[in-house]
Motif scaffolding. Sequence first.
Motif, short mmCIF file in Angstrom:
data_model
loop_
_atom_site.label_atom_id
_atom_site.label_comp_id
_atom_site.label_asym_id
_atom_site.label_seq_id
_atom_site.Cartn_x
_atom_site.Cartn_y
_atom_site.Cartn_z
N VAL A 221 -1.00 -7.39 2.97
CA VAL A 221 -2.25 -6.88 2.44
C VAL A 221 -2.47 -5.11 2.31
N ALA A 222 -2.25 -4.60 3.45
CA ALA A 222 -2.13 -3.19 3.60
C ALA A 222 -1.27 -2.51 2.49
N LYS B 113 -2.13 -0.05 -0.59
CA LYS B 113 -1.36 1.27 -0.70
C LYS B 113 -0.81 1.39 -2.13
N MET B 114 -0.11 0.38 -2.55
CA MET B 114 0.45 0.30 -4.04
C MET B 114 -0.66 0.72 -5.16
N MET B 115 -1.93 0.02 -5.06
CA MET B 115 -2.89 0.03 -5.91
C MET B 115 -3.56 1.48 -5.81
N ASN B 116 -3.57 2.08 -4.72
CA ASN B 116 -4.38 3.12 -4.41
C ASN B 116 -3.56 4.39 -5.22
N TRP C 267 -9.24 1.97 -3.64
CA TRP C 267 -9.40 0.69 -2.81
C TRP C 267 -9.51 0.89 -1.16
N THR C 268 -10.43 0.30 -0.65
CA THR C 268 -10.53 0.12 0.74
C THR C 268 -10.68 -1.13 1.27
N LEU C 269 -9.37 -1.41 2.21
CA LEU C 269 -9.28 -2.52 2.75
C LEU C 269 -10.30 -3.07 3.85
N TYR D 231 -2.73 5.01 7.30
CA TYR D 231 -1.82 4.29 6.19
C TYR D 231 -2.42 4.14 4.98
N VAL D 232 -3.72 3.26 5.24
CA VAL D 232 -4.54 3.10 4.00
C VAL D 232 -6.05 3.01 4.64
#
Length: 436
Positions: free
Chosen positions: A73-74, A78-81, A86-88, A123-124
Amino acid sequence: MSNLVVWILCIIYFICLSSLTSTANDDQDLFAFEPVRAQSLNVGTAKPRKRYLLYSINPGEGFNLRRDVYMRVASLVKMMNDKEDWTLVLPPWGPLYHWKTEGLKRDKYLWKTFFDIQSLNLYVPVIEFEDFLTENGPVIDDVLYLQHFEGDRFTGHFEEKIEETECIEAPRYSKHADGKYRGWFWGYERVAAKNFHCLSAQGFAAIVIPALRSNYSKARSVLIDRAETLLHNRYGDEDYWQARRSLRFAKPLIDMGDAFRRDRLDSTDDGDITTLHPDWRDHQVKPGHAIGGPYIAAHLRRRDFLYGHRDDVPSINRTALQLLPLIEKYKAKKVFIASDAPDEEFEELKLYIPIAIRYVPPKEILKKYGDGGVAIIDQWICAHARYFVGTSVSTFSFRIQEEREILGFDPDVTFNRLCGDKQESCEQPARWKIRY
């Protein structure tokens, strides 16, 4: 310049801006919140709105599989950001099936109990669920409940697909009189969701991106339940290892593991050549760099594995027969055992191997960190051994092997597993080597 000319230019400017905005809003392939690109008008670029991605996992999954799903999911976040913000949101831990300590199978363990949140954020962007409640409130916009396609069986041809469908099985959510959906939500009774959707999915984590950018683009917060359904986007590549390297343990647990290594195993980072750079992004070593402490370590999985993987799990006697030659080969002063075996089985092992030792947490440590914290201390000690041997198909062993890759051990002393009683020899673990 006359006032009339200024007014004319202003009118032209706002007409152009309005036209651009209208076009973006009418295009269904664009995000509702995507900024208008207006360099020619020299008005700057709008910042995307902040969105929250939450996730949950099948309740039966264990601690170490959940760590693996976090990385999936992380990586998705990262791909979407690359285009969004987005914040996980980190789901609270527990209670888990494998946490057996009487009276301590509680829920709502925060991630900072077990992991270094600052390291994850390199990382994210991540936040604890309780911080999400403070920022967003207790209502989640959309719950996406993932399920496999009905009747699908793998036939040798893998095809990625996802679609919103009827729920195949009754999910853990129900609609209440106020129109909101309620369910487990990690034991927080005030939490609810506005909308609920069942999605049949088959593929890598990135398969949900189009849906998040179109069907659910208005949602500020989205919960993906049964996230273990999604596969790693790129298993074993540089991005996978970035996510894994960021997943560092909480410092108090590392300190306790280091104290045990120093006091009971004559092991220190300086002597073992296992010092980590404070920032995982700056830590890079070659295989064989680490030496490890003067002990060997074994993860001996028992309990449910004795039934689910009986052919691959050795008896205590057979375990000893495999460890004794390793003690001699590596001139080990101690043998550290990480195991869910009951005390009587460990005492039986000590009859064959008197130098066997295990970590027994003080009551106050067990009360504060639970079985999850003890598991991490066990893994940390195993990760620093001169030689490690694990249990077949155990995610607990997998995580130790990854930790040893990060520390820089030779694969020959890392990717090993115990053979079952009826196996003269057995296939050893795949060598998923670190990539930078």
